[in-house]
Design a protein around this motif. Structure first.
Motif, PDB file in Angstrom:
ATOM      1  N   LYS A  87     -63.539 -32.426  53.655  1.00 23.78           N
ATOM      2  CA  LYS A  87     -63.402 -33.914  54.063  1.00 23.78           C
ATOM      3  C   LYS A  87     -63.557 -33.480  55.639  1.00 23.78           C
ATOM      4  CE  LYS A  87     -60.177 -35.138  50.755  1.00 23.78           C
ATOM      5  NZ  LYS A  87     -59.132 -35.489  50.889  1.00 23.78           N
ATOM      6  N   TYR A  88     -65.126 -33.688  56.839  1.00 21.28           N
ATOM      7  CA  TYR A  88     -65.482 -33.090  57.758  1.00 21.28           C
ATOM      8  C   TYR A  88     -65.102 -33.624  58.712  1.00 21.28           C
ATOM      9  CZ  TYR A  88     -67.853 -29.259  54.878  1.00 21.28           C
ATOM     10  OH  TYR A  88     -67.889 -28.747  54.492  1.00 21.28           O
ATOM     11  N   THR A  89     -64.986 -35.072  59.163  1.00 20.04           N
ATOM     12  CA  THR A  89     -64.461 -36.305  59.449  1.00 20.04           C
ATOM     13  C   THR A  89     -62.917 -36.421  60.205  1.00 20.04           C
ATOM     14  OG1 THR A  89     -66.429 -37.700  59.065  1.00 20.04           O
ATOM     15  CG2 THR A  89     -64.279 -39.155  60.167  1.00 20.04           C
ATOM     16  N   LEU A  90     -62.460 -36.012  58.743  1.00 18.56           N
ATOM     17  CA  LEU A  90     -61.258 -36.212  58.770  1.00 18.56           C
ATOM     18  C   LEU A  90     -60.175 -34.921  59.764  1.00 18.56           C
ATOM     19  CD1 LEU A  90     -59.138 -37.036  55.115  1.00 18.56           C
ATOM     20  CD2 LEU A  90     -58.836 -38.102  57.679  1.00 18.56           C
ATOM     21  N   ALA A  91     -60.871 -33.654  59.067  1.00 20.89           N
ATOM     22  CA  ALA A  91     -60.416 -32.759  60.065  1.00 20.89           C
ATOM     23  C   ALA A  91     -60.609 -32.498  61.023  1.00 20.89           C
ATOM     24  CB  ALA A  91     -61.514 -31.138  59.105  1.00 20.89           C
ATOM     25  N   LYS A  92     -62.162 -33.053  61.442  1.00 21.81           N
ATOM     26  CA  LYS A  92     -62.245 -33.163  62.743  1.00 21.81           C
ATOM     27  C   LYS A  92     -61.051 -33.981  64.034  1.00 21.81           C
ATOM     28  CE  LYS A  92     -65.907 -34.886  66.307  1.00 21.81           C
ATOM     29  NZ  LYS A  92     -66.907 -35.690  66.446  1.00 21.81           N
ATOM     30  N   ALA A  93     -60.837 -35.046  63.636  1.00 22.22           N
ATOM     31  CA  ALA A  93     -59.762 -36.436  63.825  1.00 22.22           C
ATOM     32  C   ALA A  93     -58.824 -35.086  64.383  1.00 22.22           C
ATOM     33  CB  ALA A  93     -59.525 -37.187  63.254  1.00 22.22           C
ATOM     34  N   HIS A  94     -58.381 -34.079  63.115  1.00 18.75           N
ATOM     35  CA  HIS A  94     -56.526 -33.723  62.889  1.00 18.75           C
ATOM     36  C   HIS A  94     -56.750 -32.339  63.981  1.00 18.75           C
ATOM     37  CE1 HIS A  94     -55.174 -35.708  59.773  1.00 18.75           C
ATOM     38  NE2 HIS A  94     -54.101 -35.446  59.669  1.00 18.75           N
ATOM     39  N   PHE A  95     -58.409 -31.200  64.089  1.00 18.66           N
ATOM     40  CA  PHE A  95     -57.957 -30.519  65.370  1.00 18.66           C
ATOM     41  C   PHE A  95     -57.563 -31.570  66.366  1.00 18.66           C
ATOM     42  CE2 PHE A  95     -61.383 -28.533  62.361  1.00 18.66           C
ATOM     43  CZ  PHE A  95     -59.352 -26.960  61.856  1.00 18.66           C
ATOM     44  N   VAL A  96     -59.211 -31.990  67.226  1.00 21.16           N
ATOM     45  CA  VAL A  96     -58.770 -33.171  68.330  1.00 21.16           C
ATOM     46  C   VAL A  96     -57.162 -33.529  68.405  1.00 21.16           C
ATOM     47  CG1 VAL A  96     -59.215 -34.620  69.798  1.00 21.16           C
ATOM     48  CG2 VAL A  96     -60.967 -34.009  67.937  1.00 21.16           C
ATOM     49  N   GLU A  97     -56.770 -33.732  67.777  1.00 21.74           N
ATOM     50  CA  GLU A  97     -54.902 -34.755  67.575  1.00 21.74           C
ATOM     51  C   GLU A  97     -53.995 -33.025  68.040  1.00 21.74           C
ATOM     52  OE1 GLU A  97     -50.979 -35.956  65.444  1.00 21.74           O
ATOM     53  OE2 GLU A  97     -53.527 -36.431  64.454  1.00 21.74           O
ATOM     54  N   ILE A  98     -54.293 -32.499  67.015  1.00 23.76           N
ATOM     55  CA  ILE A  98     -53.548 -30.518  67.735  1.00 23.76           C
ATOM     56  C   ILE A  98     -54.518 -30.331  69.214  1.00 23.76           C
ATOM     57  CG2 ILE A  98     -53.543 -28.636  67.145  1.00 23.76           C
ATOM     58  CD1 ILE A  98     -54.376 -29.255  63.978  1.00 23.76           C
ATOM     59  N   LEU A  99     -55.472 -29.931  69.690  1.00 18.53           N
ATOM     60  CA  LEU A  99     -55.743 -30.088  71.005  1.00 18.53           C
ATOM     61  C   LEU A  99     -55.281 -30.973  72.041  1.00 18.53           C
ATOM     62  CD1 LEU A  99     -59.523 -28.747  69.619  1.00 18.53           C
ATOM     63  CD2 LEU A  99     -57.608 -27.267  70.598  1.00 18.53           C
ATOM     64  N   THR A 100     -55.657 -31.776  71.863  1.00 18.80           N
ATOM     65  CA  THR A 100     -55.269 -32.599  72.819  1.00 18.80           C
ATOM     66  C   THR A 100     -52.780 -32.295  72.865  1.00 18.80           C
ATOM     67  OG1 THR A 100     -56.329 -34.262  72.308  1.00 18.80           O
ATOM     68  CG2 THR A 100     -54.207 -35.181  73.474  1.00 18.80           C
ATOM     69  N   ALA A 101     -52.348 -32.361  71.667  1.00 18.84           N
ATOM     70  CA  ALA A 101     -50.602 -32.313  71.768  1.00 18.84           C
ATOM     71  C   ALA A 101     -50.560 -30.412  71.966  1.00 18.84           C
ATOM     72  CB  ALA A 101     -50.695 -32.370  70.548  1.00 18.84           C
ATOM     73  N   TRP A 102     -51.588 -29.269  71.913  1.00 16.75           N
ATOM     74  CA  TRP A 102     -51.534 -28.082  71.946  1.00 16.75           C
ATOM     75  C   TRP A 102     -52.682 -27.749  72.649  1.00 16.75           C
ATOM     76  CZ3 TRP A 102     -49.381 -30.019  67.675  1.00 16.75           C
ATOM     77  CH2 TRP A 102     -47.919 -30.031  67.288  1.00 16.75           C
ATOM     78  N   PRO A 103     -53.102 -27.952  74.029  1.00 22.92           N
ATOM     79  CA  PRO A 103     -54.052 -27.507  74.745  1.00 22.92           C
ATOM     80  C   PRO A 103     -53.961 -25.895  75.072  1.00 22.92           C
ATOM     81  CG  PRO A 103     -52.442 -28.194  76.179  1.00 22.92           C
ATOM     82  CD  PRO A 103     -52.301 -29.067  75.020  1.00 22.92           C
ATOM     83  N   ASP A 104     -53.318 -25.275  74.710  1.00 27.63           N
ATOM     84  CA  ASP A 104     -53.200 -24.110  74.637  1.00 27.63           C
ATOM     85  C   ASP A 104     -53.309 -23.172  73.833  1.00 27.63           C
ATOM     86  OD1 ASP A 104     -53.292 -24.077  77.878  1.00 27.63           O
ATOM     87  OD2 ASP A 104     -51.290 -23.488  77.744  1.00 27.63           O
ATOM     88  N   ALA A 105     -53.394 -23.298  72.795  1.00 25.14           N
ATOM     89  CA  ALA A 105     -54.074 -22.876  71.118  1.00 25.14           C
ATOM     90  C   ALA A 105     -54.540 -22.687  70.449  1.00 25.14           C
ATOM     91  CB  ALA A 105     -53.069 -24.240  69.990  1.00 25.14           C
TER      92      ALA A 105
END
Length: 159
Positions: A87-105
């Motif tokens: 489910k790559y499109t869903l995964a990508k959206a979640h990765f972007v969300e995480i990197l936005t909220a936690w940019p140092d992760a």
């Protein structure tokens, strides 16, 4: 009840997944422990390679109101699970969300790059990885995932 949670976590870490889940299922009715119990059930299924079962528990844990590091861990787990399930499109959206909220992760970036690769965004995937190496020489955050990263480095299209 908190003791049961710690016991269940220790069982999961020891590979006693079913015993861990049995204890955790008993904690789901506890308002204060529900979200963390669901997260640990998700991890248990994930550790066994049952991403289809883990997905449901990650979603439930997030809906139950995780915060802070637990929320980060659940979002990261869910994004990786989506990727493993194709489910790559869903995964990508979640990765972007995480990197936005936690940019140092920085530990997210290799898995995000794998997802981009899975979506055929190879130039962006390589760019993301090169930026990681350029900005963040290997850290303990990335070293924690060293085994998985070595596997994926040899199996770029594998789940």
């Amino acid at each position: 009840m908190e003791k049961n949670l710690h016991t269940a976590i220790a069982l999961r870490k020891a590979g006693e997944y079913e015993k861990s889940r049995e204890l955790l299922e008993g904690l789901i009715n506890s308002t204060e422990l529900k979200a963390r119990a669901l997260l640990n059930i998700a991890w248990s299924w994930d550790n066994q390679g049952a991403e289809d079962k883990a997905e449901i528990y990650y979603q439930a844990a997030l809906e139950a109101g995780l915060e802070g590091e637990d929320q980060f861990d659940a979002l990261f787990g869910l994004a990786c699970t989506y990727r493993c399930l194709g489910k790559y499109t869903l995964a990508k959206a979640h990765f972007v969300e995480i990197l936005t909220a936690w940019p140092d992760a920085t530990e997210i970036i290799p898995f995000y790059a794998l997802c981009l690769h899975n979506l055929g965004e190879n130039d962006k995937a390589m760019s993301v990885m090169l930026e990681l190496v350029a900005r963040h020489p290997p850290t303990e955050n990335i070293k924690r995932y060293q085994k998985a990263l070595h596997f994926y480095a040899r199996n770029l299209t594998g789940a």
